[in-house]
Each structure stands twice: as structure tokens, then as C-alpha cells.
Design a protein around this motif. Structure first.
Motif, mmCIF file in Angstrom:
data_model
loop_
_atom_site.group_PDB
_atom_site.id
_atom_site.type_symbol
_atom_site.label_atom_id
_atom_site.label_comp_id
_atom_site.label_asym_id
_atom_site.label_seq_id
_atom_site.Cartn_x
_atom_site.Cartn_y
_atom_site.Cartn_z
ATOM 1 N N MET A 1 -2.569 11.569 3.090
ATOM 2 C CA MET A 1 -2.861 10.847 4.333
ATOM 3 C C MET A 1 -4.230 11.247 4.890
ATOM 4 S SD MET A 1 -0.218 8.914 4.640
ATOM 5 C CE MET A 1 -0.476 8.297 6.295
ATOM 6 N N ALA A 2 -4.579 12.537 4.774
ATOM 7 C CA ALA A 2 -5.870 12.998 5.297
ATOM 8 C C ALA A 2 -7.033 12.468 4.497
ATOM 9 C CB ALA A 2 -5.894 14.526 5.315
ATOM 10 N N ALA A 3 -6.813 12.160 3.192
ATOM 11 C CA ALA A 3 -7.887 11.665 2.335
ATOM 12 C C ALA A 3 -8.175 10.181 2.551
ATOM 13 C CB ALA A 3 -7.536 11.915 0.860
ATOM 14 N N LEU A 4 -7.332 9.481 3.273
ATOM 15 C CA LEU A 4 -7.569 8.051 3.511
ATOM 16 C C LEU A 4 -8.805 7.859 4.374
ATOM 17 C CD1 LEU A 4 -3.952 6.749 4.251
ATOM 18 C CD2 LEU A 4 -5.313 6.312 2.201
ATOM 19 N N PRO A 5 -9.652 6.854 4.051
ATOM 20 C CA PRO A 5 -10.842 6.594 4.883
ATOM 21 C C PRO A 5 -10.415 6.003 6.223
ATOM 22 C CG PRO A 5 -10.613 4.903 3.203
ATOM 23 C CD PRO A 5 -9.545 5.915 2.919
ATOM 24 N N LEU A 6 -10.662 6.742 7.302
ATOM 25 C CA LEU A 6 -10.281 6.289 8.632
ATOM 26 C C LEU A 6 -11.408 6.643 9.593
ATOM 27 C CD1 LEU A 6 -7.952 4.923 10.152
ATOM 28 C CD2 LEU A 6 -7.027 7.176 10.639
ATOM 29 N N PRO A 7 -12.455 5.806 9.653
ATOM 30 C CA PRO A 7 -13.594 6.137 10.508
ATOM 31 C C PRO A 7 -13.264 6.156 11.987
ATOM 32 C CG PRO A 7 -13.773 3.890 9.657
ATOM 33 C CD PRO A 7 -12.621 4.527 8.947
ATOM 34 N N THR A 8 -12.147 5.531 12.372
ATOM 35 C CA THR A 8 -11.800 5.493 13.795
ATOM 36 C C THR A 8 -10.821 6.597 14.179
ATOM 37 O OG1 THR A 8 -10.022 3.914 13.310
ATOM 38 C CG2 THR A 8 -12.172 3.002 13.921
ATOM 39 N N ALA A 9 -10.729 7.652 13.343
ATOM 40 C CA ALA A 9 -9.764 8.714 13.620
ATOM 41 C C ALA A 9 -10.017 9.353 14.976
ATOM 42 C CB ALA A 9 -9.818 9.771 12.517
ATOM 43 N N LYS A 10 -11.281 9.508 15.348
ATOM 44 C CA LYS A 10 -11.611 10.107 16.640
ATOM 45 C C LYS A 10 -12.617 9.266 17.411
ATOM 46 C CE LYS A 10 -9.108 13.838 16.699
ATOM 47 N NZ LYS A 10 -8.095 14.053 17.763
ATOM 48 N N THR B 1 10.762 4.987 -4.611
ATOM 49 C CA THR B 1 10.257 5.699 -3.437
ATOM 50 C C THR B 1 9.052 6.527 -3.855
ATOM 51 O OG1 THR B 1 12.465 5.807 -2.446
ATOM 52 C CG2 THR B 1 10.797 7.330 -1.618
ATOM 53 N N ILE B 2 7.894 6.250 -3.235
ATOM 54 C CA ILE B 2 6.659 6.955 -3.523
ATOM 55 C C ILE B 2 6.427 7.976 -2.413
ATOM 56 C CG2 ILE B 2 4.201 6.730 -3.986
ATOM 57 C CD1 ILE B 2 6.032 5.323 -6.001
ATOM 58 N N LEU B 3 6.330 9.263 -2.792
ATOM 59 C CA LEU B 3 6.111 10.327 -1.818
ATOM 60 C C LEU B 3 4.632 10.415 -1.469
ATOM 61 C CD1 LEU B 3 8.413 13.184 -3.210
ATOM 62 C CD2 LEU B 3 8.872 11.601 -1.327
ATOM 63 N N LEU B 4 4.316 10.544 -0.180
ATOM 64 C CA LEU B 4 2.937 10.692 0.303
ATOM 65 C C LEU B 4 2.851 12.003 1.082
ATOM 66 C CD1 LEU B 4 2.280 7.049 1.597
ATOM 67 C CD2 LEU B 4 1.553 8.050 -0.584
ATOM 68 N N THR B 5 1.968 12.879 0.630
ATOM 69 C CA THR B 5 1.822 14.188 1.267
ATOM 70 C C THR B 5 0.824 14.107 2.418
ATOM 71 O OG1 THR B 5 0.011 14.861 -0.209
ATOM 72 C CG2 THR B 5 2.292 15.270 -0.955
ATOM 73 N N ASP B 6 0.718 15.222 3.173
ATOM 74 C CA ASP B 6 -0.258 15.282 4.260
ATOM 75 C C ASP B 6 -1.683 15.205 3.727
ATOM 76 O OD1 ASP B 6 1.810 15.488 6.044
ATOM 77 O OD2 ASP B 6 1.713 17.684 6.183
ATOM 78 N N ASP B 7 -1.926 15.768 2.542
ATOM 79 C CA ASP B 7 -3.256 15.691 1.943
ATOM 80 C C ASP B 7 -3.605 14.250 1.562
ATOM 81 O OD1 ASP B 7 -3.501 18.402 2.230
ATOM 82 O OD2 ASP B 7 -2.796 18.857 0.192
ATOM 83 N N PHE C 1 7.409 5.931 0.725
ATOM 84 C CA PHE C 1 7.198 4.488 0.829
ATOM 85 C C PHE C 1 7.990 3.818 -0.285
ATOM 86 C CE2 PHE C 1 5.031 0.531 -0.206
ATOM 87 C CZ PHE C 1 4.851 -0.029 1.042
ATOM 88 N N GLU C 2 8.827 2.861 0.089
ATOM 89 C CA GLU C 2 9.670 2.188 -0.889
ATOM 90 C C GLU C 2 8.968 0.925 -1.384
ATOM 91 O OE1 GLU C 2 14.245 0.457 -1.399
ATOM 92 O OE2 GLU C 2 13.585 1.370 0.484
#
Length: 344
Positions: A79-88, A71-77, A64-65
Motif C-alpha cells: 500500500m505504501a508503494a502505490l503512487p499517491l501524490p495527494t497523500a499529504k 483472495t489476494i493479500l496486500l501488505t502495508d508495504d 482483495f477478492e
């Protein structure tokens, strides 16, 4: 149909297991980029701009620029740690009349299928509740690596989902419409209404992509060794069933014809412009003609009166002339000497 997402619809305390399947498909013809000299495919390679070497897929991450250019690098971990109650979950937020949602906010369309037998009854319950209320459900869900708004509605016997843009993703409409006041007369609006009525209803079964059909015919012909001339391709397109109607051109042409007919004083069948005038409460051409004739009648009476007066004056003068003639005849006879009588 293959599902692209699985989850549940959260309807209060009711959970409905569902599968999301695409409701539309793209029929546009796709092309490959090729080298015109030898027909070889042109492919893109992902190359690092620092070492100018091709990078394999497993070494490519998210960056993310910032406004400062970092440029800030964002790993898969991360992204997975973000609160997303509507994921499923398709979380229903409320129910509103369908007319409250502007079509410009709608994005993609999907069908929601019941996932398993235990989902049948709550699925039908939500469907029938939407039918009875005449409303649509507004929900939130995470689909294609982003959270979106969604609209649930009944389509035939199924539930349909339309992803929606967020309100801040709709651009302001300022500067699009003509600036300043543009005067449109009621007669012009009536004329436009009349022309719109003449177009009739739309037959959706006759609509098809004529450009795609012509393109596929061209590909087939070239594959068989033939190459249709450009004139033949254009003629095929002109022979298609659908025709593009320029409403404003028809409107302007109709107005011009109506004006020329009115200037020439033509009568008979009512033109489209005259129909619009009648709808607006104006006079019909026949009434205007009758009023013109009525305006001419008093002038005719005046002329007739003048001629009658002239004849009466001549009649009155006629007796005077006769009397003068008789008097002149008496004087003449008095002046003449009498002849002597002959004697035997």
C-alpha cells in the motif's frame, strides 16, 4: 477542535499548510446490544473461518477478492508503494462556479485551519480570491485511506472542504421517475405555486431532532424508576414545534373545496383555486356572474316585448267591441214599438 489530517494546499506554486477538522458532529443516540436475560453486553469477536479461532488485531491484514474468487493479500508495504501524490496535499485542479457541482456529489464536510503563522497570509489570499471570483475550487486529496475529490469554498471567514464522490460513483437515475408522460395543467402548477407561497420562509433555528429528545427523555425517566406510557410519549411528540406539511394533501383538499364552492355558486372571498386562475389569466367568479346576468337580459326583453304586444292587441280590439255594441243598441231601439201618448 482536534485535527484529523495535516497537509498542504497546493495552489499553483503557493503552498498553504493546513489542518483538517470535522465540521459536523453526530448527535444520534447510540445503543449497545445486550443480553435481555441478564443485561450482559453482546460483543463481536473476529474468528477465522478456517480454524474457528479468534484472531488478534496484529494478525489481520487486507485481502482483495478477484472475480474468480481468489483472495489476494496486500501488505502495508504494498500500500505504501502505490503512487499517491495527494497523500499529504490538497491539490487544486481548477475553479468552477458553485452551481456546476450538483449537491448529490457532495459527501462529508470539514473545516480547513491554517497550520502556523506562516500559513496565515496564503490562507487569507486563497479565501479572498475565492470570494472575489464567486467560484469554488475543485481539488484531489487522500483522506481516510482513499483518494477523493474535494470542493473548497468560503464558509463565513474560513475555508471549508467538502469531499466529493467520483462521477462513476453516482448511480444512474433511470427507473426512478414515473415512466410515460404525466400531464400537469398550468392551473395545477399555479395552484401549487400559491400553496408554496403560503408556507412562507423557513426558520432554521426552530428545527431540531424531536425523536432524539423524546428518546433521551425516555432514558432519563427509566433511569429514575419511572416509565412514561406510550400515549404520553406520543403526545410529547405531537406537542413539538415542527409540523410535517404534506403539500400534495393540502393541494388536493384545496382543489376539492374550490370545486364544491364553485358548483354551489358561492361568491365572496377568493379561494386559492380562484387565485391560481387569476394568475393564469382566467376569469374571476364575479366576471363570470356578470356575464351570466348579461346573458339573461335579452330573454327578459323578449318576454317584456311579448307582454307589451298582447296589451296593444287587446287595446286595438277594444274599439271594435264598442262599435259593435253601439250598432246592436241602434237595431234594438228600431225594433221596439213606440208607446202612445196619454191625452188628458
Amino acid at each position: 477542535m482536534r485535527s484529523i489530517w495535516k497537509g498542504t494546499i497546493s495552489f499553483g506554486l503557493v503552498s498553504i499548510p493546513i489542518k483538517v477538522v470535522a465540521a459536523t458532529e453526530n448527535h444520534s443516540v447510540s445503543f449497545h446490544q445486550v443480553h435481555t436475560a441478564d443485561g450482559g453486553r453482546i460483543r463481536y469477536r473476529k474468528v477465522c473461518e478456517l480454524d474457528e479461532e479468534e484472531v488478534p488485531r496484529e494478525e489481520i491484514g487486507r485481502g482483495f477478492e478477484t472475480e474468480e474468487g481468489r483472495t489476494i493479500l496486500l501488505t502495508d508495504d504494498d500500500m505504501a508503494a502505490l503512487p499517491l501524490p495527494t497523500a499529504k496535499t490538497v491539490e487544486i485542479l481548477g475553479f468552477v462556479p458553485a452551481e456546476e457541482i450538483d449537491p448529490i456529489q457532495l459527501d462529508r464536510s470539514y473545516y480547513l485551519a491554517a497550520d502556523g503563522k506562516r500559513a496565515d497570509k496564503p490562507y487569507v489570499l486563497l479565501r479572498e480570491a475565492l470570494k472575489r471570483s464567486g467560484k469554488v475550487a475543485v481539488a484531489k486529496l487522500a483522506l481516510r485511506a482513499r483518494e477523493s475529490l474535494g470542493m473548497l469554498r468560503v464558509y463565513e471567514d474560513a475555508l471549508a472542504l467538502h469531499t466529493m464522490l467520483w462521477p462513476d460513483e453516482i448511480r444512474a437515475v433511470s427507473g426512478v421517475a414515473p415512466e410515460g408522460e404525466v400531464a400537469v395543467r398550468d392551473a395545477e402548477l399555479d395552484l401549487a405555486d400559491t400553496l408554496m407561497d403560503t408556507l412562507g420562509e423557513l426558520d432554521w433555528s426552530e428545527l431540531h431532532d424531536e425523536y432524539r429528545e423524546a428518546l433521551e427523555a425516555l432514558v432519563r425517566a427509566k433511569a429514575e424508576g419511572a416509565e412514561p406510557a406510550p400515549e404520553e410519549l406520543r403526545r410529547r411528540g405531537e406537542e413539538g414545534g415542527g409540523k410535517l406539511v404534506d403539500l400534495m394533501a393540502v393541494l388536493e383538499r384545496s382543489v376539492q373545496e374550490a370545486r364544491s364552492g364553485r358548483a354551489a355558486g358561492e361568491e365572496g372571498e377568493a379561494t386559492v383555486h380562484e387565485l391560481a386562475e387569476r394568475r393564469a389569466g382566467g376569469k374571476a367568479p364575479a366576471k363570470r356572474a356578470a356575464s351570466k346576468k348579461a346573458a339573461k337580459k335579452p330573454e327578459a326583453k323578449k318576454t317584456a316585448g311579448k307582454s307589451t304586444g298582447g296589451k296593444a292587441a287587446s287595446k286595438a280590439a277594444a274599439p271594435k267591441k264598442t262599435a259593435a255594441k253601439k250598432t246592436a243598441a241602434k237595431k234594438t231601439s228600431a225594433k221596439k214599438p213606440s208607446r202612445p201618448r196619454k191625452t188628458a
